[in-house]
Design an enzyme around this catalytic site. Structure first.
Site, mmCIF file in Angstrom:
data_model
loop_
_atom_site.group_PDB
_atom_site.id
_atom_site.type_symbol
_atom_site.label_atom_id
_atom_site.label_comp_id
_atom_site.label_asym_id
_atom_site.label_seq_id
_atom_site.Cartn_x
_atom_site.Cartn_y
_atom_site.Cartn_z
ATOM 1 N N LYS A 5 104.848 89.083 -45.821
ATOM 2 C CA LYS A 5 104.965 88.000 -44.590
ATOM 3 C C LYS A 5 106.300 87.515 -44.542
ATOM 4 C CE LYS A 5 103.689 83.270 -42.958
ATOM 5 N NZ LYS A 5 103.180 82.134 -43.490
ATOM 6 N N LYS B 92 103.866 106.423 -10.394
ATOM 7 C CA LYS B 92 103.183 106.901 -11.871
ATOM 8 C C LYS B 92 102.629 108.062 -11.775
ATOM 9 C CE LYS B 92 103.222 102.733 -13.915
ATOM 10 N NZ LYS B 92 102.730 101.066 -14.157
ATOM 11 N N PHE C 85 95.460 103.989 -15.291
ATOM 12 C CA PHE C 85 95.575 102.523 -14.786
ATOM 13 C C PHE C 85 96.741 102.182 -14.597
ATOM 14 C CE2 PHE C 85 91.230 100.507 -14.681
ATOM 15 C CZ PHE C 85 90.489 101.590 -14.998
ATOM 16 N N ASP D 72 104.322 99.113 -24.900
ATOM 17 C CA ASP D 72 105.445 99.853 -24.638
ATOM 18 C C ASP D 72 106.373 100.066 -25.705
ATOM 19 O OD1 ASP D 72 104.330 100.873 -22.131
ATOM 20 O OD2 ASP D 72 105.324 98.879 -21.266
ATOM 21 N N LYS E 129 103.312 111.300 -14.212
ATOM 22 C CA LYS E 129 102.583 111.739 -15.232
ATOM 23 C C LYS E 129 101.539 112.644 -15.114
ATOM 24 C CE LYS E 129 103.465 106.856 -16.880
ATOM 25 N NZ LYS E 129 102.889 105.881 -17.866
ATOM 26 N N ASN F 40 98.720 92.097 -26.878
ATOM 27 C CA ASN F 40 98.573 91.607 -25.390
ATOM 28 C C ASN F 40 97.083 91.106 -24.918
ATOM 29 O OD1 ASN F 40 96.768 93.653 -24.265
ATOM 30 N ND2 ASN F 40 98.508 94.809 -24.879
HETATM 31 O O1 C5P Z 1 103.497 102.948 -17.071
HETATM 32 P P1 C5P Z 1 102.294 102.066 -17.585
HETATM 33 O O2 C5P Z 1 102.303 101.427 -18.959
HETATM 34 O O3 C5P Z 1 102.252 100.921 -16.375
HETATM 35 O O4 C5P Z 1 100.928 102.940 -17.241
HETATM 36 C C1 C5P Z 1 99.745 102.429 -17.348
HETATM 37 C C2 C5P Z 1 98.884 103.814 -17.591
HETATM 38 O O5 C5P Z 1 99.217 104.308 -18.670
HETATM 39 C C3 C5P Z 1 97.477 103.083 -18.237
HETATM 40 O O6 C5P Z 1 96.613 104.179 -17.916
HETATM 41 C C4 C5P Z 1 97.943 103.041 -19.816
HETATM 42 O O7 C5P Z 1 96.502 103.358 -20.384
HETATM 43 C C5 C5P Z 1 98.593 104.321 -19.910
HETATM 44 N N1 C5P Z 1 99.629 104.214 -21.177
HETATM 45 C C6 C5P Z 1 99.439 104.822 -22.086
HETATM 46 N N2 C5P Z 1 100.407 104.993 -23.074
HETATM 47 C C7 C5P Z 1 101.563 104.149 -23.086
HETATM 48 C C8 C5P Z 1 101.560 103.254 -21.975
HETATM 49 C C9 C5P Z 1 100.609 103.170 -20.948
HETATM 50 O O8 C5P Z 1 98.427 105.859 -22.141
HETATM 51 N N3 C5P Z 1 102.157 103.992 -24.009
#
Ligand code: C5P
Length: 400
Positions: free
Chosen positions: A292, A342, A328, A282, A346, A211
């Site tokens: 490759k 969130k 974040f 994700d 979390k 990303n």
């Molecule tokens: O749920 P979302 O991905 O939007 O949440 C964002 C937050 O979760 C950020 O602080 C990111 O660093 C953290 N995050 C994480 N592990 C993941 C996905 C997101 O720590 N697999």
């Protein structure tokens, strides 16, 4: 503590490396600063060896555009000048900053300066020296010595620099009785975890899913924490950013979400808090080819993805008493409701919300605009600021 030992041009400078050694032995980190004349009486190699740090002797030698005196001032809890000559005392009392040491001395808060004067008795007794010292004392500057005894010029009298042991004892007593914590050392003895940057999820030996995260926000957070005195564990995905120039920041470089998960869950238990600013993928490809992948004709190609572990949610479930967890949220719609959801799901203490609707905020930019939402519902809104300023705002909000 962080102590700067300044050395000016007097014969007692030959004893100053011993003072540095005593301070280092007592557990302090020491940086030395000298005038040109000081190096007639002691050497660069000696001071750099005993302090294990580069010597500060030239305003314009570094690559920081002549502002090292300010970063050194921010770094330091105390500054000792030993020996402090009549010239050094006179310049300080009159606001003269014409070399590296005197400029640094003027940048330091007066209450955090300890002078160990050393000079011939007649110079010491000169009304200008006594007047200058009176002025400096009124401003809160501390002094130790001078003592009486045999002087370099062969006479007996007042003017000998206090012994290194007496200077080290004095700074210990001053620090112990100091009621104000230096703002720059507010987080001393704390350890913080920061995640930053993107993750790369490998498809085959040459391709990945990534990303646009630049890592700038996370690196600014690590720097701000280190500036406040904390020890920082920065777990960074692949970025174009170089190492942070601070002995307080330890960088663990990883590539994938699973590697970031392993590092973060290993480090979090020993930390006071964690700020997870990384843009973690994700999903990852279910399998990674070790060669490759070839084009598969016109049929198209299906990549099967599986979910990555949620690092933030895992740390939320691991969180112990006294630990602070900050996440974040980069939202494009329903910002506040999504971010608050969130925060609760979390088990976070704070969530920093970026909205992609705000111009100049988010991936790649040097600026950002955030809302910091606390678990008790309190919201701190920022204007559009540099990522460095945003980092300081976040640190001040989540560590108070
Ligand atoms: O749920 P979302 O991905 O939007 O949440 C964002 C937050 O979760 C950020 O602080 C990111 O660093 C953290 N995050 C994480 N592990 C993941 C996905 C997101 O720590 N697999």
């Amino acid at each position: 503590m962080h102590i700067i030992v300044g050395i000016t041009g007097g014969i007692a400078a030959y004893k100053t490396p011993e003072l540095v050694r005593l301070l280092v032995k007592a557990g302090h980190e020491v940086r030395c600063a000298v005038t040109e004349h000081a190096l007639q009486f002691t050497t660069r190699a000696t001071l750099e060896t005993v302090s294990s740090n580069p010597l500060y002797s030239d305003l314009f030698a570094g690559n920081d555009h002549g502002t090292e005196h300010i970063s050194l001032k921010d770094w330091a809890d105390w500054m000792i000048v030993a020996p402090a000559t009549a010239n050094c005392i006179g310049k300080m009392a009159n606001g003269i900053a014409d070399d590296a040491l005197s400029t640094l001395l003027l940048a330091m808060p007066t209450q955090r300066v300890l002078l160990a004067p050393a000079m011939n008795s007649q110079m010491w007794n000169h009304p200008s020296v006594q007047h200058n010292l009176e002025v400096l004392h009124q401003w809160g500057v501390h002094t130790v010595g001078p003592e009486s005894g045999v002087l370099a010029c062969g006479t007996d009298g007042i003017g000998r620099m206090a012994e290194p042991v007496a200077i080290a004892d004095k700074i210990r007593d001053l620090a112990a009785s100091s009621t104000t914590i230096t703002p720059q050392r507010r987080l001393a003895n704390q350890r913080w975890l920061v995640t930053a940057g993107p993750t790369y999820e490998r498809i085959d030996s040459v391709r990945f899913i990534g990303n646009y995260s630049s890592g700038k926000m996370g690196y600014a957070l690590a720097e701000a924490l280190a500036k406040a005195g904390a020890e920082v564990e920065l777990v960074s995905g692949p970025t174009a950013l170089g190492d942070i120039d601070s002995p307080n920041v330890n960088i663990t470089r990883i590539e994938s979400a699973r590697e970031m998960y392993a590092a973060a869950t290993r480090l979090f238990p020993s930390c006071h808090g964690a700020i997870l600013s990384a843009a973690v993928a994700d999903y990852r490809p279910e399998s990674t080819a070790d060669h490759k992948l070839k084009k598969q004709g016109d049929k198209g190609m299906t990549l099967h993805l599986v979910q990555n572990p949620d690092i933030l949610a895992t740390l939320g479930s691991m969180k112990g008493t006294g630990q602070t967890l900050v996440g974040f949220a980069l939202e494009t719609d329903n910002e506040m409701a999504n971010a608050t959801g969130k925060l609760q799901r979390k088990h976070l203490d704070y969530i920093v919300m970026n909205s992609l609707r705000d111009a100049g905020a988010g991936f790649g930019f040097d600026t950002n605009k955030v809302s910091i939402i606390a678990a008790d519902g309190q919201i701190t809104e920022s204007p559009l600021l540099s990522k460095k300023e945003i980092a300081e705002l976040i640190i001040n909000t989540v560590t108070n």
